[in-house]
Write a protein that holds these residues in place. Structure first.
Motif, PDB file in Angstrom:
ATOM      1  N   ARG A 348     -12.116  23.703 -65.092  1.00 53.99           N
ATOM      2  CA  ARG A 348     -11.821  22.264 -65.069  1.00 53.99           C
ATOM      3  C   ARG A 348     -10.838  21.899 -66.178  1.00 53.99           C
ATOM      4  O   ARG A 348      -9.975  21.029 -65.994  1.00 53.99           O
ATOM      5  CB  ARG A 348     -13.116  21.464 -65.165  1.00 53.99           C
ATOM      6  N   GLU A 353     -10.768  22.721 -59.518  1.00 56.40           N
ATOM      7  CA  GLU A 353     -12.062  22.193 -59.094  1.00 56.40           C
ATOM      8  C   GLU A 353     -13.233  22.864 -59.798  1.00 56.40           C
ATOM      9  O   GLU A 353     -14.279  22.257 -59.997  1.00 56.40           O
ATOM     10  CB  GLU A 353     -12.193  22.366 -57.577  1.00 56.40           C
ATOM     11  N   GLY A 369     -15.919  26.158 -54.652  1.00 53.25           N
ATOM     12  CA  GLY A 369     -14.834  25.368 -55.194  1.00 53.25           C
ATOM     13  C   GLY A 369     -13.716  26.350 -55.455  1.00 53.25           C
ATOM     14  O   GLY A 369     -13.432  27.207 -54.630  1.00 53.25           O
TER      15      GLY A 369
END
Length: 399
Positions: A348, A353, A369
């Motif tokens: 992040r 993601e 993700g």
């Protein structure tokens, strides 16, 4: 489950200061982490050999009843026919446009073992034997050498038809071509014979490191093969070879996607939980796997100043998938999941993601993700369910 708040923070530099931006991560902190693990755990790897050479020794453009092109390539690590070498077995789907994405992974029991295709060259390298292997029938091995009867014995873990049908090439090589996994042989075979000076150091080039290094040498070949898209290569490994795949992905940014399946201790799981296989076992049962420096952390698993989420951070922000099995207690599935959660902050921070969950998913529910994870029923193995999740993840990230 381990609390990520008590783990060392990969975003804190050696100076004690917090990483401020992506540039500082790539220029400073990432290098610090890579140097740490090269020194303390996996060992210092040599550069690409200047005389590395490739030779296509067999090709059939209508293999498997026309579904694929089979290509077998010898990688000569020192450029000579008599020196250490590994054989790459490649299957490239014919019904899709070229170049294609590919999955690259090492195998446990020889290229000939991943499929019964009678034209796969049988390895000449040392082969383990014994009657109690839970995965393959090794009665075909005679005096530690594979025979014709060994063809296809490991096919269940390599669903070649499925991989090809999804539009991916499969590329594999045998671990023993590269470096011995037999502690009695030490570093007397394979690539280690080319770098004896590295073995006299505490940051010596261990077997996990050698396997990872060889995956990069396979990537060197892939970059020359016009049928494969070198920007879309996933590196895969299971168990100890999953440890190698993770370190290969951490070491070599050319790998576009990393799959570390049931890699456990020294792979995806957190040592600091103090659960499952520990550092003492790794360093005593498998003394050839890691650098000598790693021995000083025996019985200090819960006190490590680093942990495996740091290795995963070296993969960021490229896609990373970790697979677990509920009965694989030695690999500590909760510890593998905890690493996934812990590295989310790095992904992040770098603008991706990351991993969109904080709690362990139920069985057979893949969470994806930029990081993917699943836990399935059963024990330490690779099955079709696992491959289906990895191919779905690859579709999402490589297509």
């Amino acid at each position: 489950m381990a609390q990520t708040s008590v783990l060392p923070n990969p975003l804190i530099m050696n100076s004690g200061k917090l990483v401020k931006n992506a540039k500082q991560w790539y220029k400073v902190r990432r290098n610090e982490i890579f140097e740490l693990f090269s020194r303390e755990m996996y060992g210092q790897a040599p550069e690409r050999p200047s005389n590395l050479r490739f030779e296509v020794v067999e090709e059939d453009k209508k293999a498997l009843n026309g579904k694929a092109t089979r290509r077998q390539v010898v990688v000569y690590f020192d450029g000579t026919n008599a020196g250490p070498q590994m054989e790459l077995l490649m299957y490239i789907p014919n019904q899709v446009g070229k170049p294609v994405p590919a999955i690259l992974g090492l195998n446990f029991w020889g290229n000939h073992a991943i499929h019964p295709d009678p034209y796969i060259r049988i390895t000449k390298s040392w082969m383990e034997s014994g009657r109690n292997n839970p995965y393959v029938n090794l009665n075909c091995v005679v005096e530690h050498r594979a025979t014709e009867a060994c063809r296809g014995i490991n096919a269940a873990q390599w669903p070649l038809d499925t991989i090809l049908a999804r539009g991916y090439a499969l590329i594999t090589a045998y671990r023993e071509d590269i470096a011995s996994d037999n502690p009695k042989q030490g570093f007397s075979t394979g690539v280690h014979t080319l770098y004896p000076s590295l073995q006299s150091r505490d940051d010596n080039f261990g077997t996990i490191g050698a396997w990872a290094w060889a995956l990069s040498r396979a990537m060197d070949y892939i970059e020359t093969d016009q049928a494969i898209n070198p920007k879309k290569v996933a590196v895969f490994g299971w168990s100890r070879l999953g440890k190698a795949a993770l370190w290969a992905g951490a070491s070599d940014a050319r790998f576009a996607l990393v799959i570390s399946h049931e890699s456990g201790a020294g792979g995806a799981k957190l040592f600091r939980r103090g659960v499952g296989e520990n550092i003492r076992r790794l360093c005593t049962v498998f003394p050839h796997w890691y650098a000598h420096n790693f021995n000083k952390y025996m019985d200090k698993d819960t006190l490590l100043p680093f942990d495996q989420h740091y290795v995963m951070a070296l993969v960021a922000p490229r896609p990373l998938y970790v697979g677990s099995a509920v009965d694989d207690k030695g690999a500590d599935p909760a510890g593998e999941f905890a690493s996934v959660v812990a590295v989310d902050k790095v992904y992040r921070f770098l603008g991706t993601e990351g991993f969109p969950a904080q709690t362990m998913p139920p069985l057979h529910q893949s969470i994806q993700g930029k990081i993917g994870y699943h836990i399935r029923a059963g024990g330490h193995d690779v099955n079709l369910y696992d491959w289906q999740q990895y191919l779905n993840f690859a579709d999402k990230n490589l297509r």
